[in-house]
Motif scaffolding. Structure first.
Motif, PDB file in Angstrom:
ATOM      1  N   LYS A 104       0.844  -1.212   0.000  1.00  0.00           N
ATOM      2  CA  LYS A 104       0.000   0.000   0.000  1.00  0.00           C
ATOM      3  C   LYS A 104       0.876   1.258   0.000  1.00  0.00           C
ATOM      4  O   LYS A 104       0.623   2.210  -0.750  1.00  0.00           O
ATOM      5  CB  LYS A 104      -0.879   0.018   1.254  1.00  0.00           C
ATOM      6  N   ALA A 116      -5.450  -5.728  -3.781  1.00  0.00           N
ATOM      7  CA  ALA A 116      -5.358  -6.741  -2.724  1.00  0.00           C
ATOM      8  C   ALA A 116      -5.654  -8.097  -3.344  1.00  0.00           C
ATOM      9  O   ALA A 116      -6.675  -8.275  -4.006  1.00  0.00           O
ATOM     10  CB  ALA A 116      -6.375  -6.444  -1.622  1.00  0.00           C
ATOM     11  N   ASN A 275      -8.153  -1.561  -5.118  1.00  0.00           N
ATOM     12  CA  ASN A 275      -8.622  -1.528  -3.728  1.00  0.00           C
ATOM     13  C   ASN A 275      -8.119  -0.287  -3.019  1.00  0.00           C
ATOM     14  O   ASN A 275      -7.118   0.311  -3.404  1.00  0.00           O
ATOM     15  CB  ASN A 275      -8.142  -2.776  -2.979  1.00  0.00           C
ATOM     16  N   TYR A 279      -7.734  -1.459   2.941  1.00  0.00           N
ATOM     17  CA  TYR A 279      -8.107  -2.866   2.774  1.00  0.00           C
ATOM     18  C   TYR A 279      -7.443  -3.697   3.873  1.00  0.00           C
ATOM     19  O   TYR A 279      -6.226  -3.620   4.072  1.00  0.00           O
ATOM     20  CB  TYR A 279      -7.665  -3.374   1.397  1.00  0.00           C
TER      21      TYR A 279
END
Ligand code: KG4
Ligand code: ZN
Length: 301
Positions: A104, A116, A275, A279
């Motif tokens: 991320k 993800a 995503n 997440y």
């Protein structure tokens, strides 16, 4: 010519720290530009199994240079990356968190989408790397955590046909090895000993042998235990007998790796399936979310 997507895949769900750069060739076939795996066998050997905190610490120590190495070996630059895909589950939550947070942060820094990935989806799609394998196919996942038979209908579309309610096949290999005093990880070592054994010694039960309503033609096997040559050859023979085409990923893509995570990321990237940065890590994340959770009485969660 349009630029082919370039995906950084990251895997830290258990005891392998891995990063890979995945792209496509001119014919749209997924290709591996680099695939770096660092195993923690030495860290866990004296404990006879994976110790989550030690595994997470080891991921933390190695993740940045593993990603750097994957980039260097691919011959690409950070700016060339189009998306970052990291395993978000299932697995050990302290381990997942390392690769997930790294992925991320990396995506955020280079201002590219984050994806993800379900680790099991990675195994399910791994035979599509360097291949023209199309959906749908039957899929047998045999790994340390799963023994499952699924219908892979398309990306994100999985139907579980059968599962063990006991230990997964890889876990059974590892536990047997431990009982016999064979060093961790036991699976590959048992394969060597089994070669000298008598296959007729015990008669074992055969599950769902009478169910014959499967329509696919192709039968795909993946997961760490798919590296076992005896199991591979027995399944290849069974497929010949039943008129199925059998497909296995190469041995180096059977066990945990980041190329399969990048592969799932590549497919999701092409469908704009991204995503958010919040997440979560998901210790339990079945491929078929509608299937009932099944566990035998003897299995401790
Ligand atoms: O797919 P994987 O690397 O990790 C999980 O997602 O679980 O599978 C690891 C499992 C371990 O239980 C290991 O003992 C088993 O795969 N394994 C083998 C062999 N190589 C790895 N089992 C039997 N024979 C092998 N050659
Ligand atoms: Zn795995």
């Amino acid at each position: 010519m349009n630029k082919k997507p370039l995906i950084l895949g990251i895997e830290t769900s258990c005891d392998e720290t891995a990063a890979s750069i995945i792209s496509e060739n001119e014919r749209g076939i997924p290709i591996i530009l680099s695939n770096i795996i660092s195993s923690q066998t030495e860290v866990h050997k004296e404990f006879g199994g994976v110790v989550p905190e030690l595994a997470a610490r080891s991921h933390l120590e190695k993740i940045d240079w593993i990603v750097q190495k994957a980039l260097d070996e691919s011959g690409k630059k950070i700016d060339d990356i189009d998306a970052v895909a990291a395993t978000a589950g299932p697995g050990l939550v302290v381990c997942l968190s390392v690769g997930l947070s790294f992925g991320k942060t990396f995506a955020n820094l280079i201002k590219k989408p984050f994806i993800a990935v379900n680790h099991l989806e990675g195994h399910a799609l791994s035979p599509r790397i360097n291949s023209e394998l199309n959906y749908p196919y039957l899929f047998l996942l045999i790994s340390g955590g799963h023994s499952q038979f699924l219908n892979v209908k398309g990306l994100g579309n999985y139907k579980r046909l059968g599962t063990t309610i006991d230990d997964a096949l890889g876990e059974a290999f590892d536990k047997t090895a431990k009982l016999l005093g064979i060093e961790f990880p036991g699976g590959p070592k048992i394969e060597v000993f089994a070669d000298r054994g008598n296959p007729e010694k015990y008669e074992l039960p055969k599950p769902i042998i009478n169910q014959n309503n499967l329509k696919e033609k192709i039968f795909v096997v993946a997961g760490g235990v798919a590296a076992n040559k005896k199991i591979r050859s027995m399944l290849i023979n069974l497929c010949k007998e039943k008129n199925y085409e059998s497909i296995f990923p190469p041995i180096e893509l059977c066990g945990d790796n980041a190329a399969m995570i990048g592969m799932a990321g590549l497919e999701k990237f092409k469908l704009n399936q991204f995503n958010d940065f919040d997440y979560p890590a998901k210790p339990r994340w079945p491929l078929d979310e509608k299937a009932n959770f099944l566990k035998g009485a003897g299995v401790k969660l």
